[in-house]
Scaffold this motif. Structure first.
Motif, PDB file in Angstrom:
ATOM      1  N   GLU A  62       3.779   9.214  -6.120  1.00  0.00           N
ATOM      2  CA  GLU A  62       4.364  10.538  -5.869  1.00  0.00           C
ATOM      3  C   GLU A  62       5.639  10.739  -6.671  1.00  0.00           C
ATOM      4  OE1 GLU A  62       4.900  10.691  -1.635  1.00  0.00           O
ATOM      5  OE2 GLU A  62       2.730  10.837  -1.291  1.00  0.00           O
ATOM      6  N   MET A  63       6.440   9.691  -6.801  1.00  0.00           N
ATOM      7  CA  MET A  63       7.759   9.828  -7.431  1.00  0.00           C
ATOM      8  C   MET A  63       7.696   9.708  -8.948  1.00  0.00           C
ATOM      9  SD  MET A  63       9.738   7.545  -4.574  1.00  0.00           S
ATOM     10  CE  MET A  63      11.468   7.872  -4.924  1.00  0.00           C
ATOM     11  N   GLU A  64       6.835   8.825  -9.445  1.00  0.00           N
ATOM     12  CA  GLU A  64       6.816   8.532 -10.883  1.00  0.00           C
ATOM     13  C   GLU A  64       5.453   8.788 -11.518  1.00  0.00           C
ATOM     14  OE1 GLU A  64       9.277   7.587 -12.825  1.00  0.00           O
ATOM     15  OE2 GLU A  64      10.862   6.823 -11.499  1.00  0.00           O
ATOM     16  N   GLY A  65       4.459   9.012 -10.681  1.00  0.00           N
ATOM     17  CA  GLY A  65       3.125   9.276 -11.191  1.00  0.00           C
ATOM     18  C   GLY A  65       2.427   8.073 -11.792  1.00  0.00           C
ATOM     19  N   GLU A 102       0.837  -1.205   0.000  1.00  0.00           N
ATOM     20  CA  GLU A 102       0.000   0.000   0.000  1.00  0.00           C
ATOM     21  C   GLU A 102       0.873   1.257   0.000  1.00  0.00           C
ATOM     22  OE1 GLU A 102      -2.371  -0.906   3.415  1.00  0.00           O
ATOM     23  OE2 GLU A 102      -3.456  -2.465   2.298  1.00  0.00           O
ATOM     24  N   GLU A 103       1.949   1.220   0.786  1.00  0.00           N
ATOM     25  CA  GLU A 103       2.859   2.361   0.798  1.00  0.00           C
ATOM     26  C   GLU A 103       3.565   2.521  -0.547  1.00  0.00           C
ATOM     27  OE1 GLU A 103       4.005   2.164   5.584  1.00  0.00           O
ATOM     28  OE2 GLU A 103       5.560   1.859   4.085  1.00  0.00           O
ATOM     29  N   VAL A 104       3.984   1.396  -1.129  1.00  0.00           N
ATOM     30  CA  VAL A 104       4.686   1.458  -2.422  1.00  0.00           C
ATOM     31  C   VAL A 104       3.799   2.122  -3.472  1.00  0.00           C
ATOM     32  CG1 VAL A 104       5.523   0.066  -4.369  1.00  0.00           C
ATOM     33  CG2 VAL A 104       6.260  -0.482  -2.036  1.00  0.00           C
ATOM     34  N   ARG A 105       2.540   1.732  -3.479  1.00  0.00           N
ATOM     35  CA  ARG A 105       1.603   2.310  -4.458  1.00  0.00           C
ATOM     36  C   ARG A 105       1.588   3.832  -4.346  1.00  0.00           C
ATOM     37  NH1 ARG A 105      -3.219   0.943  -7.255  1.00  0.00           N
ATOM     38  NH2 ARG A 105      -2.972  -1.231  -6.712  1.00  0.00           N
ATOM     39  N   LYS A 106       1.472   4.312  -3.096  1.00  0.00           N
ATOM     40  CA  LYS A 106       1.391   5.742  -2.858  1.00  0.00           C
ATOM     41  C   LYS A 106       2.730   6.439  -3.163  1.00  0.00           C
ATOM     42  CE  LYS A 106      -0.337   8.574   0.864  1.00  0.00           C
ATOM     43  NZ  LYS A 106       0.395   8.661   2.130  1.00  0.00           N
ATOM     44  N   GLN A 107       3.799   5.844  -2.691  1.00  0.00           N
ATOM     45  CA  GLN A 107       5.119   6.470  -2.843  1.00  0.00           C
ATOM     46  C   GLN A 107       5.543   6.531  -4.309  1.00  0.00           C
ATOM     47  OE1 GLN A 107       6.849   3.667  -0.089  1.00  0.00           O
ATOM     48  NE2 GLN A 107       7.353   5.272   1.390  1.00  0.00           N
ATOM     49  N   LEU A 108       5.299   5.443  -5.032  1.00  0.00           N
ATOM     50  CA  LEU A 108       5.717   5.439  -6.431  1.00  0.00           C
ATOM     51  C   LEU A 108       4.867   6.413  -7.239  1.00  0.00           C
ATOM     52  CD1 LEU A 108       7.974   3.953  -7.985  1.00  0.00           C
ATOM     53  CD2 LEU A 108       6.174   2.553  -9.000  1.00  0.00           C
TER      54      LEU A 108
END
Lengths: 273, 404
Positions: free
Chosen positions: B228-231, B220-226
């Motif tokens: 933010e970083m890569e759209g 779940e965090e990866v989904r959100k973080q990526l």
């Protein structure tokens, strides 16, 4: 009538409790294990429970674990266990019930249907599969029923009133009451609690109730025999088989002692009263 | 589940099955307790207070969210896909294991249990369990194979410092599977006051489900973080698998995103052809062990065989049942990496990114090293760096023939 039902009918007629012994098939080797098995009925055993070796016996204590390892080293397998029962029957005993006790994986890998058919052919009467609660035994039960094998269910101190009907429904042969919270060959249950539980279970089934786990001495077996239809002795016997010397003789001598205590327990109880 | 799968995220069914796999293959003594755990978990799952408490500890005690890190030097060296690491090795106690322990100890407290037991292989789950037990002042017994005690001495000492009792297990191969047997035996004998914190997404239902749920915070965090970083979504996810909890934690939130491919890496030990490995999906077949049906390393008689891996955390002859299901459905690709490949990856990451990975994710990294160079430069690959390698320095030194 199945051998198990016939045996309990006879025990009732004779007004006595029965003795069930557990040994591991192939422990310490095939010939010795068969030798012990052949001697059990004459030593006073009413039902023979035979362990089917499994590498990861999660309900068993050190004694039965060690027995499994000895049997494994000597080449025990599901097939060899069935061979042993067949050879036992061929040597002339067509009356003593034989119940296999073990874990599901070896049966699953053998194939549940093939296993039940072969077990019946070999002369097996019932199955106790420790890690197959009522919720999961639908893969085995139809094949057991089709082959006239009893599915013996376990009831334990944690099997409460809400759950008990689920356990006894579809059970046959007898109910095996596990007398302690724990694994085989460790602590022993208090007789008052065992009696209370046996009486509780009797209210929901007409099947005989056999009590096991933690019964190590003739005295303990006799005590249990006063309140249950039969008592199981396992780890204590298995430890003797794992010992040194003439294990067939010492095992059977131990069994005789326990059998005498069990068979005379009710007479003694009456006399005491 | 015989019909075509519309969603990969709905399992297990109400009886705890993922298709053929999973279930509740336990002794009757444990059955009522397992049903009670299921009831308690189902209640907790929909209780906002439970999630508030869990999130509080995950944020302020564990240190979540863990960073998503773009490994720039490694990416340049491999010359293909953009490689990101989910840095779960930066969690308190140094691995993803604590995500699950925190969830389960809060559940145990809700159930009024006063004693905790656990099994451990590498010792990471043991340390995480001992940690949350210290935090909540509950006595704790950890079962650990004597072979593992030897090769994971630093973690054994950590557990003891945290107040746990570490019980050596000498039966069988004296590794993770045997530790799990003894933990189950303890539980059978102490059902009334004891809660068993199973460390991976295996065991009887509801454990595979609840461990997966507690680990899903990773994905779940990866989904959100990526985003933010890569759209956008990742293209490939890579994780190692022993029991498979870190992989499920990363994969599960993405299972229904069809564009995301997933690769799980089993331990091939000395090589699949040698028979000395821990690759249950590649080298095993379905069977029943430790309360569930799943792929297992076993012989023709249904006896469980010994696993081998340089990594104690992957040294288990089974795998979580949901992985068995995803394997058969081919939703996740299952590959393997040898001890040697993991060691090489371990050394590379230390030098090129200044990170000592645990030997477990070093297996995942070995696959990244094979795969990334053949992927286009705009391909987003996320690997779960699920544990740090400090605990493994002695094992690595021994494997490299260096005396410390």
């Amino acid at each position: 009538m199945s051998r198990i039902a016939a045996r309990f009918a006879r025990l009732r007629q004779e007004g006595r409790a029965g003795l069930v012994t557990f040994t591991m098939a192939g422990d310490p080797d095939y010939a010795t294990s068969l030798g012990i098995m052949r001697g059990l009925p004459k030593a006073g055993v009413d039902i023979i429970e035979l362990g089917v070796m499994f590498s990861d016996p999660m309900a068993d204590g050190p004694a039965v674990q060690a027995a499994g390892l000895r049997a494994h080293k000597a080449g025990a397998s599901v097939r060899r266990t069935l061979d042993m029962v067949a050879e036992f029957r061929r040597s002339g005993d067509n009356e003593t019930p034989v119940v296999l006790m073990g874990y599901f994986n070896p049966i699953y890998i053998f194939g549940a249907e093939a296993f039940c058919a072969e077990a019946k052919k070999a002369g097996v009467d019932g199955l106790i599969v420790v890690d197959l609660p009522p919720e999961e035994d639908h893969e085995l039960r139809p094949h057991a029923i089709a082959n006239g094998l009893d599915i013996i269910r376990l009831a334990t101190p944690t099997t409460d009133a809400a759950r008990l009907p689920k356990v006894v429904e579809g059970a046959s042969g007898f109910i095996y009451y596990v007398a302690v919270l724990g694994i085989t060959g460790t602590k022993s249950g208090a007789i008052e609690q065992i009696q209370e539980s046996v009486e509780r279970i009797r209210k929901s089934t007409d099947l005989p109730i056999v009590v096991g786990f933690g019964i190590k001495t003739p005295e303990q077996a006799a005590e249990v025999a006063r309140v249950a239809d039969a008592a199981v002795v396992g780890s204590a016997l298995v430890e003797i088989i794992g010992g040194k010397g003439d294990t067939v003789r010492s095992a059977l001598r131990f069994v005789e002692g326990v059998a005498n205590a069990v068979h005379s327990s009710r007479r003694k109880a009456k006399a005491d009263a | 589940m015989a019909t075509s799968v519309n969603s990969y995220r709905t399992g297990p069914d109400e009886r705890g099955h993922f298709g053929l796999y999973g279930g509740r293959y336990v002794a009757e003594t444990l059955m009522p307790l397992i049903l009670e755990v299921e009831r308690a978990y189902n209640a907790a799952k929909v209780d906002p207070d439970f999630h508030r408490e869990l999130n509080y500890y995950l944020k302020y005690y564990v240190g979540r969210p863990s960073p998503l890190y773009f490994a720039e030097r490694l990416t340049r060296q491999l010359g293909g896909a953009k490689v990101y690491f989910k840095r779960d090795e930066l969690n308190h106690t140094g691995a993803h294991k604590i995500n699950n322990c925190m969830g389960q100890i809060l559940l145990a407290r809700r159930m009024g249990k006063t004693r905790i037991i656990a099994e451990t292989g590498a010792g990471q789950h043991g340390v995480a369990t001992a940690t949350v037990c210290a935090l909540f002042n509950l006595p704790c017994t950890i079962y650990m194979g004597s072979t593992d005690i030897e090769r994971q001495a630093p973690n054994v000492f950590r557990m003891k410092l945290l107040g746990a009792e570490v019980k050596p297990v000498t039966s069988g191969s004296a590794t993770l599977k045997d530790a799990m047997n003894d933990a189950l035996r303890d539980w059978v004998a102490n059902v009334e006051n004891t809660y068993y914190i199973i460390g991976t997404a295996a065991g009887p239902h509801p454990f595979p489900m609840l461990v997966r749920d507690f680990q899903s915070v990773i994905g779940e965090e990866v989904r959100k973080q990526l985003h933010e970083m890569e759209g956008r979504l990742p293209d490939t996810l890579v994780a190692c698998i022993g029991g498979g909890s870190n992989a499920l934690g990363l994969f599960h939130p993405f299972l229904d995103d069809r564009s995301v491919s997933m690769v799980a890496v089993e331990a091939a030990g000395l090589g699949l052809e040698t028979g000395k490995h821990a690759a249950s999906l590649t080298g095993g077949k379905p069977g029943v062990l430790h309360g569930n049906r799943t792929y297992l390393l076993q012989d023709d008689d249904g006896q469980i065989t010994e696993a081998h891996s340089i990594s104690a955390g992957l040294d288990y002859p089974g795998i979580g049942p949901e992985h068995s299901w995803l394997h058969d459905l081919k939703r996740v690709e299952y590959v393997s990496a040898t001890d040697q490949e993991a060691l090489d990856a371990f050394k590379l990451l230390a030098k090129i990114e200044g990170i000592l990975p645990a030997l477990e994710p070093a297996h995942a990294l070995a696959e990244v090293i094979k795969r990334a160079p053949n992927l286009p430069k705009d391909h987003l690959l996320v690997m779960n760096l699920c544990g740090r390698g400090d605990k493994d320095v002695f094992t690595v030194a021994a494997a490299l023939g260096i005396k410390l």
